[in-house]
Design a protein around this motif. Structure first.
Motif, PDB file in Angstrom:
ATOM      1  N   SER A  35       7.643  -2.357   6.735  1.00 21.07           N
ATOM      2  CA  SER A  35       7.004  -3.619   6.353  1.00 21.07           C
ATOM      3  C   SER A  35       6.452  -4.343   7.567  1.00 21.07           C
ATOM      4  CB  SER A  35       8.011  -4.516   5.617  1.00 21.07           C
ATOM      5  OG  SER A  35       8.381  -3.935   4.388  1.00 21.07           O
ATOM      6  N   GLY A  36       7.096  -4.153   8.722  1.00 16.61           N
ATOM      7  CA  GLY A  36       6.608  -4.784   9.946  1.00 16.61           C
ATOM      8  C   GLY A  36       5.218  -4.325  10.325  1.00 16.61           C
ATOM      9  N   VAL A  37       4.920  -3.065  10.072  1.00 18.53           N
ATOM     10  CA  VAL A  37       3.574  -2.542  10.346  1.00 18.53           C
ATOM     11  C   VAL A  37       2.544  -3.257   9.474  1.00 18.53           C
ATOM     12  CG1 VAL A  37       2.094  -0.499  10.191  1.00 18.53           C
ATOM     13  CG2 VAL A  37       4.427  -0.291  11.087  1.00 18.53           C
ATOM     14  N   LEU A  38       2.876  -3.417   8.194  1.00 14.96           N
ATOM     15  CA  LEU A  38       1.962  -4.101   7.266  1.00 14.96           C
ATOM     16  C   LEU A  38       1.776  -5.560   7.657  1.00 14.96           C
ATOM     17  CD1 LEU A  38       0.346  -4.019   4.566  1.00 14.96           C
ATOM     18  CD2 LEU A  38       2.469  -4.725   3.435  1.00 14.96           C
ATOM     19  N   LEU A  39       2.861  -6.254   7.939  1.00 12.30           N
ATOM     20  CA  LEU A  39       2.783  -7.676   8.290  1.00 12.30           C
ATOM     21  C   LEU A  39       2.002  -7.872   9.592  1.00 12.30           C
ATOM     22  CD1 LEU A  39       6.434  -8.711   7.377  1.00 12.30           C
ATOM     23  CD2 LEU A  39       4.360  -9.189   6.062  1.00 12.30           C
ATOM     24  N   LYS A  40       2.242  -7.007  10.561  1.00 12.53           N
ATOM     25  CA  LYS A  40       1.516  -7.108  11.836  1.00 12.53           C
ATOM     26  C   LYS A  40       0.028  -6.859  11.634  1.00 12.53           C
ATOM     27  CE  LYS A  40       1.432  -5.295  16.562  1.00 12.53           C
ATOM     28  NZ  LYS A  40       2.050  -4.331  17.521  1.00 12.53           N
ATOM     29  N   LEU A  89      11.743 -10.072   2.065  1.00 11.27           N
ATOM     30  CA  LEU A  89      12.767  -9.047   1.891  1.00 11.27           C
ATOM     31  C   LEU A  89      12.096  -7.688   2.014  1.00 11.27           C
ATOM     32  CD1 LEU A  89      14.573 -10.531  -1.250  1.00 11.27           C
ATOM     33  CD2 LEU A  89      15.010 -11.025   1.161  1.00 11.27           C
ATOM     34  N   ALA A  90      12.633  -6.819   2.855  1.00 12.71           N
ATOM     35  CA  ALA A  90      11.967  -5.550   3.129  1.00 12.71           C
ATOM     36  C   ALA A  90      12.929  -4.384   2.955  1.00 12.71           C
ATOM     37  CB  ALA A  90      11.406  -5.538   4.549  1.00 12.71           C
ATOM     38  N   PRO A 149       0.819  -1.207   0.000  1.00 12.47           N
ATOM     39  CA  PRO A 149       0.000   0.000   0.000  1.00 12.47           C
ATOM     40  C   PRO A 149       0.855   1.260   0.000  1.00 12.47           C
ATOM     41  CG  PRO A 149      -0.854  -1.603   1.575  1.00 12.47           C
ATOM     42  CD  PRO A 149       0.466  -2.129   1.107  1.00 12.47           C
ATOM     43  N   ILE A 150       0.422   2.290  -0.733  1.00 12.36           N
ATOM     44  CA  ILE A 150       1.148   3.548  -0.746  1.00 12.36           C
ATOM     45  C   ILE A 150       0.672   4.474   0.374  1.00 12.36           C
ATOM     46  CG2 ILE A 150       1.629   3.395  -3.201  1.00 12.36           C
ATOM     47  CD1 ILE A 150      -0.609   5.393  -3.717  1.00 12.36           C
ATOM     48  N   GLY A 151      -0.303   4.050   1.110  1.00 10.10           N
ATOM     49  CA  GLY A 151      -0.807   4.842   2.233  1.00 10.10           C
ATOM     50  C   GLY A 151      -1.811   4.040   3.040  1.00 10.10           C
ATOM     51  N   ASN A 152      -2.968   3.805   2.444  1.00  6.56           N
ATOM     52  CA  ASN A 152      -4.042   3.068   3.111  1.00  6.56           C
ATOM     53  C   ASN A 152      -3.704   1.575   3.146  1.00  6.56           C
ATOM     54  OD1 ASN A 152      -6.546   1.733   3.679  1.00  6.56           O
ATOM     55  ND2 ASN A 152      -7.619   3.603   3.107  1.00  6.56           N
ATOM     56  N   LEU A 153      -3.614   0.993   4.336  1.00 10.40           N
ATOM     57  CA  LEU A 153      -3.212  -0.398   4.477  1.00 10.40           C
ATOM     58  C   LEU A 153      -4.198  -1.379   3.845  1.00 10.40           C
ATOM     59  CD1 LEU A 153      -1.779  -0.556   8.122  1.00 10.40           C
ATOM     60  CD2 LEU A 153      -0.527  -0.514   5.959  1.00 10.40           C
ATOM     61  N   ALA A 154      -5.406  -0.927   3.540  1.00 11.60           N
ATOM     62  CA  ALA A 154      -6.390  -1.804   2.910  1.00 11.60           C
ATOM     63  C   ALA A 154      -6.104  -2.016   1.422  1.00 11.60           C
ATOM     64  CB  ALA A 154      -7.798  -1.237   3.081  1.00 11.60           C
ATOM     65  N   ASP A 155      -5.201  -1.205   0.859  1.00 12.40           N
ATOM     66  CA  ASP A 155      -4.924  -1.292  -0.578  1.00 12.40           C
ATOM     67  C   ASP A 155      -3.878  -2.364  -0.879  1.00 12.40           C
ATOM     68  OD1 ASP A 155      -6.748   0.690  -1.180  1.00 12.40           O
ATOM     69  OD2 ASP A 155      -5.271   2.294  -1.059  1.00 12.40           O
ATOM     70  N   ILE A 156      -4.203  -3.599  -0.535  1.00 11.63           N
ATOM     71  CA  ILE A 156      -3.355  -4.744  -0.864  1.00 11.63           C
ATOM     72  C   ILE A 156      -4.287  -5.880  -1.278  1.00 11.63           C
ATOM     73  CG2 ILE A 156      -3.290  -5.634   1.517  1.00 11.63           C
ATOM     74  CD1 ILE A 156      -0.334  -6.428   0.929  1.00 11.63           C
ATOM     75  N   THR A 157      -3.858  -6.692  -2.209  1.00 12.83           N
ATOM     76  CA  THR A 157      -4.755  -7.722  -2.725  1.00 12.83           C
ATOM     77  C   THR A 157      -4.790  -8.946  -1.800  1.00 12.83           C
ATOM     78  OG1 THR A 157      -3.055  -8.845  -4.042  1.00 12.83           O
ATOM     79  CG2 THR A 157      -4.204  -6.987  -5.086  1.00 12.83           C
ATOM     80  N   TYR A 158      -5.872  -9.708  -1.908  1.00 11.12           N
ATOM     81  CA  TYR A 158      -5.970 -10.966  -1.161  1.00 11.12           C
ATOM     82  C   TYR A 158      -4.816 -11.892  -1.535  1.00 11.12           C
ATOM     83  CZ  TYR A 158     -10.790  -9.707   0.076  1.00 11.12           C
ATOM     84  OH  TYR A 158     -11.902  -9.087   0.566  1.00 11.12           O
ATOM     85  N   ARG A 159      -4.489 -11.891  -2.820  1.00 11.22           N
ATOM     86  CA  ARG A 159      -3.416 -12.768  -3.279  1.00 11.22           C
ATOM     87  C   ARG A 159      -2.074 -12.365  -2.672  1.00 11.22           C
ATOM     88  NH1 ARG A 159      -0.830 -12.974  -9.185  1.00 11.22           N
ATOM     89  NH2 ARG A 159       0.521 -14.775  -8.920  1.00 11.22           N
ATOM     90  N   LEU A 193       9.176  -6.760  -0.444  1.00 12.60           N
ATOM     91  CA  LEU A 193       8.341  -5.592  -0.164  1.00 12.60           C
ATOM     92  C   LEU A 193       9.207  -4.338  -0.155  1.00 12.60           C
ATOM     93  CD1 LEU A 193       6.214  -6.838   2.880  1.00 12.60           C
ATOM     94  CD2 LEU A 193       5.292  -6.246   0.638  1.00 12.60           C
ATOM     95  N   THR A 194       8.737  -3.276  -0.775  1.00 11.02           N
ATOM     96  CA  THR A 194       9.355  -1.976  -0.577  1.00 11.02           C
ATOM     97  C   THR A 194       8.435  -1.146   0.312  1.00 11.02           C
ATOM     98  OG1 THR A 194       8.440  -1.332  -2.730  1.00 11.02           O
ATOM     99  CG2 THR A 194      10.763  -1.946  -2.661  1.00 11.02           C
ATOM    100  N   ASP A 195       8.891   0.056   0.676  1.00 11.62           N
ATOM    101  CA  ASP A 195       8.127   0.848   1.644  1.00 11.62           C
ATOM    102  C   ASP A 195       6.708   1.144   1.159  1.00 11.62           C
ATOM    103  OD1 ASP A 195      10.373   0.802   3.156  1.00 11.62           O
ATOM    104  OD2 ASP A 195      10.907   2.903   2.881  1.00 11.62           O
ATOM    105  N   ALA A 196       6.574   1.412  -0.128  1.00  9.85           N
ATOM    106  CA  ALA A 196       5.252   1.730  -0.687  1.00  9.85           C
ATOM    107  C   ALA A 196       5.291   1.509  -2.185  1.00  9.85           C
ATOM    108  CB  ALA A 196       4.868   3.178  -0.387  1.00  9.85           C
ATOM    109  N   GLY A 197       4.265   0.864  -2.716  1.00  7.48           N
ATOM    110  CA  GLY A 197       4.185   0.654  -4.153  1.00  7.48           C
ATOM    111  C   GLY A 197       4.863  -0.631  -4.610  1.00  7.48           C
TER     112      GLY A 197
END
Length: 222
Positions: free
Chosen positions: A38-43, A31-32, A9-19, A79-83
């Motif tokens: 990335s820890g915030v997203l994974l958590k 890889l982060a 996600p580039i901002g909103n954490l909901a913007d990631i696909t189910y896949r 994973l990169t920070d965003a995008g």
């Protein structure tokens, strides 16, 4: 054995696909670019996987080690920070080495900042050129001179600290009346899309100040 490139996600954490979530759950190593980001997203998605840093400062040192692990059968997700990895972010080097070594690479579709900025700019998008981050000094004059006659819509990223200066440079090379759109903090609470001429947008941000992640879209030459 596979390397997955996961758009984050580039901002909103909901913007990631189910896949994407499923691949992250199944990967043996993540890889982060920044393990904290990335820890915030994974958590948030309750994904507990080993995470190792992979960024522009260490990629040349560890790329062969990662390649050896992939060749040994390990599945990795980047994973990169965003995008999307590789779009003005780390990723290209490992992808290139994997392809050379015959390691499968798969990039999932997903978030990339320049696409929504381009689409909502109101500027023609049937033909465009993406320039990433502009050079700070060396090559800057040459690039602006080349782009001043570019007929396609121009898209690039910019730091909030340099936005006003860059808009002033664009006015110098492109003229004050070229249409543009500056998108700020896309998908976040304070998202803003400022449209107008280069002069109008420059004056607006010079007075208001600039914060957040920036994408600039500029109309091509007539």
């Amino acid at each position: 054995m596979k390397l997955y490139l996961i758009p984050s996600p580039i901002g909103n954490l909901a913007d990631i696909t189910y896949r994407a979530v499923k691949v992250l759950e199944e990967a043996e190593l993540v890889l982060a670019e920044d393990t904290r980001t990335s820890g915030v997203l994974l958590k948030h998605y309750q994904i507990n996987k080993p995470v190792t840093p992979y960024h522009q400062h260490n990629e040349h040192k560890i790329v062969q080690h990662l390649l050896q692990q992939l060749q040994a059968g390990k599945t990795m997700a980047m994973l990169t920070d965003a995008g999307t990895p590789g779009i003005s972010d780390p990723g290209f080097l490992l992808v290139r080495e994997c392809i050379r070594a015959g390691v499968p690479v798969e990039c999932l579709p997903g978030a990339t900042a320049f696409v929504p900025a381009l689409v909502n700019s109101g500027i023609p998008m049937n033909r465009f050129t993406f320039e990433g981050f502009l050079p700070l000094k060396k090559g800057r004059h040459t690039l602006f001179t080349q782009l001043s006659t570019e007929e396609r819509t121009i898209v690039f990223y910019e730091s909030p600290m340099r936005l006003v200066r860059t808009l002033a440079d664009l006015i110098q090379y492109f003229g004050p009346d070229r249409q543009c759109c500056v998108s700020r903090e896309l998908t976040k609470m304070f998202e803003e899309n400022k449209r107008g001429t280069l002069q109008e947008v420059h004056d607006y941000f010079k007075e208001k100040g600039v914060k957040g992640e920036i994408v600039v879209v500029v109309q091509g030459a007539a």
